[in-house]
Motif scaffolding. Structure first.
Motif, PDB file in Angstrom:
ATOM      1  N   TRP A  74      10.009  -6.294  13.543  1.00 12.98           N
ATOM      2  CA  TRP A  74      10.928  -7.120  14.338  1.00 12.98           C
ATOM      3  C   TRP A  74      10.274  -7.731  15.577  1.00 12.98           C
ATOM      4  N   GLY A  75       8.945  -7.654  15.658  1.00 12.62           N
ATOM      5  CA  GLY A  75       8.254  -8.404  16.710  1.00 12.62           C
ATOM      6  C   GLY A  75       7.757  -7.589  17.885  1.00 12.62           C
ATOM      7  N   GLY A  76       7.855  -6.269  17.798  1.00 12.38           N
ATOM      8  CA  GLY A  76       7.347  -5.408  18.859  1.00 12.38           C
ATOM      9  C   GLY A  76       5.873  -5.093  18.678  1.00 12.38           C
ATOM     10  N   PRO A  77       5.372  -4.108  19.420  1.00 16.49           N
ATOM     11  CA  PRO A  77       3.957  -3.731  19.340  1.00 16.49           C
ATOM     12  C   PRO A  77       3.517  -3.417  17.901  1.00 16.49           C
ATOM     13  N   ARG A  78       2.238  -3.730  17.613  1.00 19.86           N
ATOM     14  CA  ARG A  78       1.726  -3.604  16.241  1.00 19.86           C
ATOM     15  C   ARG A  78       1.045  -2.260  16.001  1.00 19.86           C
ATOM     16  N   THR A  79       1.563  -1.244  16.625  1.00 16.18           N
ATOM     17  CA  THR A  79       0.984   0.101  16.514  1.00 16.18           C
ATOM     18  C   THR A  79       0.985   0.592  15.065  1.00 16.18           C
ATOM     19  N   TYR A  80       2.019   0.226  14.311  1.00 18.53           N
ATOM     20  CA  TYR A  80       2.067   0.695  12.922  1.00 18.53           C
ATOM     21  C   TYR A  80       0.782   0.318  12.182  1.00 18.53           C
ATOM     22  N   SER A  81       0.428  -0.961  12.215  1.00 12.35           N
ATOM     23  CA  SER A  81      -0.749  -1.398  11.456  1.00 12.35           C
ATOM     24  C   SER A  81      -2.052  -0.889  12.055  1.00 12.35           C
ATOM     25  N   GLU A  82      -2.082  -0.673  13.369  1.00  8.64           N
ATOM     26  CA  GLU A  82      -3.279  -0.070  13.958  1.00  8.64           C
ATOM     27  C   GLU A  82      -3.520   1.309  13.371  1.00  8.64           C
ATOM     28  N   ARG A  83      -2.446   2.031  13.138  1.00  8.80           N
ATOM     29  CA  ARG A  83      -2.582   3.406  12.634  1.00  8.80           C
ATOM     30  C   ARG A  83      -2.630   3.497  11.119  1.00  8.80           C
ATOM     31  N   ARG A  84      -1.865   2.630  10.441  1.00 10.01           N
ATOM     32  CA  ARG A  84      -1.648   2.806   9.000  1.00 10.01           C
ATOM     33  C   ARG A  84      -2.209   1.664   8.167  1.00 10.01           C
ATOM     34  N   GLY A  85      -2.686   0.609   8.803  1.00  9.58           N
ATOM     35  CA  GLY A  85      -3.179  -0.543   8.049  1.00  9.58           C
ATOM     36  C   GLY A  85      -2.034  -1.410   7.561  1.00  9.58           C
ATOM     37  N   HIS A  86      -2.323  -2.247   6.565  1.00  8.61           N
ATOM     38  CA  HIS A  86      -1.290  -3.115   6.010  1.00  8.61           C
ATOM     39  C   HIS A  86      -0.151  -2.260   5.457  1.00  8.61           C
ATOM     40  N   PRO A  87       1.113  -2.636   5.737  1.00  5.09           N
ATOM     41  CA  PRO A  87       2.223  -1.769   5.313  1.00  5.09           C
ATOM     42  C   PRO A  87       2.286  -1.488   3.796  1.00  5.09           C
ATOM     43  N   ARG A  88       2.126  -2.549   2.965  1.00  3.38           N
ATOM     44  CA  ARG A  88       2.207  -2.338   1.505  1.00  3.38           C
ATOM     45  C   ARG A  88       3.260  -1.310   1.127  1.00  3.38           C
ATOM     46  N   LEU A  89       4.475  -1.539   1.574  1.00  4.30           N
ATOM     47  CA  LEU A  89       5.501  -0.501   1.452  1.00  4.30           C
ATOM     48  C   LEU A  89       5.867  -0.176   0.023  1.00  4.30           C
ATOM     49  N   ARG A  90       5.925  -1.191  -0.838  1.00  4.18           N
ATOM     50  CA  ARG A  90       6.302  -0.898  -2.214  1.00  4.18           C
ATOM     51  C   ARG A  90       5.268   0.046  -2.843  1.00  4.18           C
ATOM     52  N   MET A  91       4.002  -0.237  -2.598  1.00  3.15           N
ATOM     53  CA  MET A  91       2.944   0.625  -3.126  1.00  3.15           C
ATOM     54  C   MET A  91       3.034   2.038  -2.546  1.00  3.15           C
ATOM     55  N   ARG A  92       3.286   2.146  -1.255  1.00 10.07           N
ATOM     56  CA  ARG A  92       3.352   3.468  -0.630  1.00 10.07           C
ATOM     57  C   ARG A  92       4.537   4.288  -1.133  1.00 10.07           C
ATOM     58  N   HIS A  93       5.521   3.621  -1.725  1.00 11.33           N
ATOM     59  CA  HIS A  93       6.676   4.353  -2.253  1.00 11.33           C
ATOM     60  C   HIS A  93       6.547   4.713  -3.727  1.00 11.33           C
ATOM     61  N   PHE A  94       5.475   4.254  -4.392  1.00  5.36           N
ATOM     62  CA  PHE A  94       5.314   4.569  -5.821  1.00  5.36           C
ATOM     63  C   PHE A  94       5.327   6.066  -6.125  1.00  5.36           C
ATOM     64  N   PRO A  95       4.782   6.926  -5.226  1.00  7.73           N
ATOM     65  CA  PRO A  95       4.814   8.362  -5.544  1.00  7.73           C
ATOM     66  C   PRO A  95       6.230   8.941  -5.617  1.00  7.73           C
ATOM     67  N   PHE A  96       7.206   8.212  -5.103  1.00 12.26           N
ATOM     68  CA  PHE A  96       8.568   8.735  -5.054  1.00 12.26           C
ATOM     69  C   PHE A  96       9.430   7.995  -6.062  1.00 12.26           C
ATOM     70  N   ARG A  97      10.292   8.762  -6.735  1.00  9.92           N
ATOM     71  CA  ARG A  97      11.175   8.168  -7.718  1.00  9.92           C
ATOM     72  C   ARG A  97      12.377   7.576  -6.996  1.00  9.92           C
ATOM     73  N   ILE A  98      12.426   6.257  -6.912  1.00 11.22           N
ATOM     74  CA  ILE A  98      13.514   5.595  -6.197  1.00 11.22           C
ATOM     75  C   ILE A  98      14.338   4.775  -7.178  1.00 11.22           C
ATOM     76  N   GLY A  99      15.505   5.309  -7.510  1.00 15.73           N
ATOM     77  CA  GLY A  99      16.451   4.609  -8.372  1.00 15.73           C
ATOM     78  C   GLY A  99      17.638   4.136  -7.554  1.00 15.73           C
ATOM     79  N   GLY A 100      18.684   3.717  -8.249  1.00 15.84           N
ATOM     80  CA  GLY A 100      19.869   3.207  -7.566  1.00 15.84           C
ATOM     81  C   GLY A 100      20.498   4.242  -6.643  1.00 15.84           C
ATOM     82  N   GLU A 101      20.523   5.491  -7.064  1.00 11.97           N
ATOM     83  CA  GLU A 101      21.161   6.500  -6.229  1.00 11.97           C
ATOM     84  C   GLU A 101      20.382   6.746  -4.931  1.00 11.97           C
ATOM     85  N   GLU A 102      19.059   6.856  -5.053  1.00  9.63           N
ATOM     86  CA  GLU A 102      18.227   7.064  -3.859  1.00  9.63           C
ATOM     87  C   GLU A 102      18.368   5.884  -2.898  1.00  9.63           C
ATOM     88  N   ARG A 103      18.324   4.682  -3.460  1.00  9.09           N
ATOM     89  CA  ARG A 103      18.478   3.469  -2.644  1.00  9.09           C
ATOM     90  C   ARG A 103      19.815   3.476  -1.906  1.00  9.09           C
TER      91      ARG A 103
END
Ligand code: HEM
Length: 128
Positions: free
Chosen positions: A57-86
């Protein structure tokens, strides 16, 4: 450039701290979501979500400094996310957003983003 970011407009760091704290209070009591979190302590996960949302949302970029590119969909692959989890994730986020009592337009923008992002994280075929 003196454009006010969404991050600043809704109250900056304090607002996002309250948002994710409230969200993880919900996750902590959720029988489906809680077991998905690898760590016993939800604190580090709360911190990562907070830093990601602050950056998005436009604040400090600390996330990427620590974690790199977000690639959130990829980072969630280890978890089973279906309609109920969502839907459970979104229900806790809805409660957390409601608690912020933001102006309606800001609230709607934040909620629309969360709905879109949560749907994009589903990684098993939809049951419904
Ligand atoms: C990480 C679950 C949606 C942002 C995680 C983790 C779990 C999880 C179990 C690992 C905890 C950790 O170590 O950080 C879910 C479920 C979702 C969902 C069940 C349901 C749809 C979302 C959405 C966003 C998001 C919509 C963003 C708007 C993040 C971030 C991390 C994370 C930033 C940490 C990534 C990293 O840097 O490693 N999520 N998530 N998640 N999630 Fe989600």
């Amino acid at each position: 450039d003196d454009k006010v970011t969404f991050y600043e407009a809704v109250g900056g760091e304090e607002t996002f701290t309250r948002l994710v704290r409230r969200f993880y209070e919900g996750v902590a009591t959720d029988p489906v979501l809680r077991p998905m979190y690898p760590e016993e302590d939800l604190g580090p996960a709360e911190e990562r979500l907070r830093l990601f949302l602050v950056q998005y949302w436009g604040g400090p970029r600390t996330y990427s400094e620590r974690r790199g590119h977000p690639r959130l969909r990829m980072r969630h692959f280890p978890f089973r996310i279906g309609g109920e989890e969502r839907d459970r994730w979104l229900a806790h986020m809805r409660a957390a957003i409601d608690d912020l009592a933001l102006p309606p337009e800001a609230e709607r923008m934040m909620w629309d983003y969360m709905v879109h992002a949560a749907h994009s994280m589903v990684n098993v075929p939809e049951e419904t």
